[in-house]
Design an enzyme around this catalytic site. Structure first.
Site, PDB file in Angstrom:
ATOM      1  N   ASP A 283       0.792  -1.230   0.000  1.00 37.94           N
ATOM      2  CA  ASP A 283       0.000   0.000   0.000  1.00 37.94           C
ATOM      3  C   ASP A 283       0.824   1.280   0.000  1.00 37.94           C
ATOM      4  O   ASP A 283       0.350   2.321  -0.442  1.00 37.94           O
ATOM      5  CB  ASP A 283      -0.955   0.020   1.204  1.00 37.94           C
ATOM      6  CG  ASP A 283      -2.158  -0.901   0.989  1.00 37.94           C
ATOM      7  OD1 ASP A 283      -2.547  -1.111  -0.167  1.00 37.94           O
ATOM      8  OD2 ASP A 283      -2.699  -1.395   1.990  1.00 37.94           O
ATOM      9  N   TYR A 368      -9.253  -0.692   4.450  1.00 37.50           N
ATOM     10  CA  TYR A 368      -8.554  -0.615   5.733  1.00 37.50           C
ATOM     11  C   TYR A 368      -8.225   0.820   6.128  1.00 37.50           C
ATOM     12  O   TYR A 368      -8.040   1.688   5.275  1.00 37.50           O
ATOM     13  CB  TYR A 368      -7.236  -1.400   5.686  1.00 37.50           C
ATOM     14  CG  TYR A 368      -7.346  -2.733   6.387  1.00 37.50           C
ATOM     15  CD1 TYR A 368      -7.404  -2.795   7.771  1.00 37.50           C
ATOM     16  CD2 TYR A 368      -7.410  -3.921   5.677  1.00 37.50           C
ATOM     17  CE1 TYR A 368      -7.522  -4.006   8.427  1.00 37.50           C
ATOM     18  CE2 TYR A 368      -7.534  -5.140   6.330  1.00 37.50           C
ATOM     19  CZ  TYR A 368      -7.587  -5.175   7.696  1.00 37.50           C
ATOM     20  OH  TYR A 368      -7.705  -6.367   8.345  1.00 37.50           O
TER      21      TYR A 368
END
Ligand code: CO
Length: 620
Positions: A283, A368
């Site tokens: 990420d 998330y």
């Protein structure tokens, strides 16, 4: 006048950089901006900005350093054969393209979804599965969810069995894999205000500091608190960064870390189903934490006497996106700093309160949410904590489906096993640039004449001479820690002054060495790497990780040089995190979990530096 070399990047500077590069003829018709950030530290005072440009026709990445002090491009490096970070504009475009695609509409209609406007499309960086159809393309794999109402929790309603491949350069759906039908789960599983009755009995907690907070913020982002001073930045890629952390005692400013950040993370998934097995998000490198930063809300995200810093990041067209209240700064009471009850003196007690300075930001990456929290303490402790919350990614479940690699979190919906492995990067400068690292294991002595009672055990410090020697895993059975010292700075007892890393006791990457992700995220196969600091080696999986080929860049490659790491500027890379075998309690939104690592002074001070904390004025 240009800003301080380590000031937070502003919207005006993003515009200035963008115009400067356009004026210099470096931005073509098909060129987009993939990173605009304060350059990693140079020792001069120039305001240097790092820019990565991508030209889709030539499939070329330009890595540039621009000086806002001189108005010049001061370095340029053209990269071919790697794919740039995915742009937010591309993500938005891919979502629209998938929703408008007639073959997608037909595929979801077969599953009872007749309004493509109610699809939630999650475009994932695809990793690199080595498939022929990915060759030469920049690919997003889109998986689908259903939102009957726009505010519904899409992750409660996976439309499993479909994978939609988008070529990001062409902005087109080029392939749909249909691997089977799963029922869309029946339960709604929302979590918003009003969807669950509020519990009773929670009375107000107010945090007040009637005399004001004890820290100051000056020159934009220079934070001074007690003996500490540090600058806080938002980096496009790494998110919240600490720059030039130092402790001052007796008017002597003593550097500790030059830069501390979250340099990469990887989230591998352990499920074998095609719609999940590709998931292994990097990420930081693939998406960029900085542009996922939340605008924080007083009283909700942060409670107490709060100071916020604003920030800005660059959209892919080179325009700035301003984020107010991106970095939160405050003090927290942290229980007891030290205490002793003297039973030889009538049970009198000396007790002092601990408190910490908190510098934090929160980043949302798809499903998330990650908080990065830096804590500085009165006793010299430095801590990095990641707070993980948000929603687990889900898949459909039919009666009889294999649950070996996934766990039910509701009827007809399961969440695959996965990891969140973070790579913190600590560019050290304890009492100056010349630092050396030791690995310290505690070992039992062998029985023998020197160990007559068989009780002996000792701490064994091994000096780490080269970067390959330094590669290691944590080992709780040896109480393993690491120490970074300056051997030119010795305390009154003869110790080299330093700090000790209390690592997180954390698993490393579980996918096998034969997996594609083990090659792309090789950094995550170890807990500790120590390298000589190199400003061109900042991202442990490489600068451009999207669809990267296994084994081609990053820490595992750099450390093949086996460079010396003694009495020089060194960087400690610590990989730590969590392995999630999902619980029913993780759904529909996950209670915050914590992963943290800690540096404590070791011989940096002559004695407990918190002796001088005055007793609390609330102490009666
Ligand atoms: Co998780």
């Amino acid at each position: 006048m240009a800003a301080h070399a380590h000031a937070i990047l502003t919207a005006a500077e993003i515009v200035e950089v963008s115009q400067l590069l356009r004026g210099a003829g470096l931005v073509g018709e098909d060129t987009t901006f993939r990173r605009i950030a304060v350059a990693h530290p140079s020792d001069d005072t120039e305001r240097l900005i790092e820019v990565w440009l991508y030209s889709s026709g030539a499939k070329r990445i330009d890595e540039l350093i621009v000086s806002l002090t001189s108005g010049q491009v001061v370095s340029a490096n053209a990269v071919f054969g790697l794919r740039p970070q995915i742009g937010f504009g591309e993500i938005e475009a891919a979502i629209k393209t998938v929703k408008a695609n007639p073959e997608v509409a037909a595929a979801v209609a077969k599953r009872g979804v007749t309004d493509p406007g109610k699809l939630q499309v999650d475009p994932w960086p695809t990793g690199n599965m080595g498939l022929d159809h990915e060759e030469g393309r920049r690919v997003a794999r889109c998986i689908l969810f259903w939102r009957d109402e726009v505010a519904d929790n899409g992750y409660a309603k996976p439309i499993d069995g479909l994978m939609v491949f988008v070529d990001l350069d062409l902005d087109e759906v080029y392939r749909i894999d249909d691997i089977g039908d799963w029922p869309i789960p029946a339960e709604t599983n929302n979590y918003h205000t009003g969807t669950v009755p509020d519990r009773d009995g929670l009375r107000t907690i107010d945090i007040t500091q009637p005399d004001g907070a004890s820290f100051t913020v000056s020159d934009g982002n220079l934070i001074t608190w007690q003996n500490w001073d540090v600058r806080a930045l938002l980096d496009h890629t790494e998110g919240l960064v600490l720059q030039s952390l130092a402790w001052t005692d007796d008017d002597r400013r003593r550097p500790v870390m030059r830069r501390a950040s979250m340099a990469e993370m990887v989230v591998p998934y352990g499920e074998t189903r095609e719609t999940q097995a590709f998931k292994n998000a990097l990420d930081v490198g693939e998406i960029g934490l900085g542009r996922c930063v939340n605008s924080l809300v007083l009283g909700c995200d942060c409670l107490g006497d709060i100071t916020y810093l604003d920030a800005a990041w660059a959209f892919q067209d080179g325009t700035p996106v301003q984020v107010s209240q991106a970095i939160c700064i405050h003090e927290e009471d942290f229980g007891i700093a030290w205490k002793h009850t003297d039973q030889h003196n009538g049970g009198t007690a000396e007790v002092r309160r601990s408190r910490r300075l908190v510098i934090s930001s929160i980043f949302t990456v798809g499903n998330y949410d990650y908080g990065i929290f830096w804590y500085l303490y009165l006793d010299g402790t430095i801590q990095m904590e990641v707070k993980l919350t948000g929603i687990v990614t889900t898949q459909g479940h039919r009666d009889g489906d294999d649950l070996t690699h996934t766990a039910l979190v509701g009827p007809q919906v399961s969440a695959p096993i996965h990891q969140h492995l973070f790579c913190a990067r600590f560019d050290m400068e304890i009492d100056g640039p010349d630092n050396t690292a030791y690995r310290v294991d505690v070992e039992a002595d062998r029985p023998g004449p020197a160990n007559p009672h068989h009780n002996a055990f000792r701490a064994v410090a091994t000096k780490l001479e080269t970067e390959r020697q330094a590669i290691a895993k944590v080992d709780a059975s040896k109480a393993r820690t690491w120490r970074v010292v300056n051997e030119g700075s010795v305390d009154r007892l003869g110790h080299a002054r330093g700090f000790k890393l209390l690592p997180a006791d954390s698993a490393t990457l579980f996918p096998s060495d034969a997996s594609r992700i083990a090659g792309r995220a090789g950094f995550a196969k170890q807990n500790i790497w120590i390298t000589p600091t190199d400003n061109d080696q900042r991202f442990p999986a490489g600068n451009h990780v999207t669809q990267s080929e296994p084994e081609h860049q990053g820490l595992p490659t750099w450390t093949n040089a086996d460079r010396s790491i003694t009495d020089t500027r060194i960087t400690v890379w610590h990989v730590f995190g969590l392995t999630h075998s999902a619980r029913p309690e993780d759904f529909p939104v996950m209670p915050t979990e914590y992963a943290r690592c800690t540096w404590i002074p070791f011989g940096f001070f002559d004695r407990n530096p918190a002796l001088d904390i005055p007793p609390s004025n609330h102490c009666h």
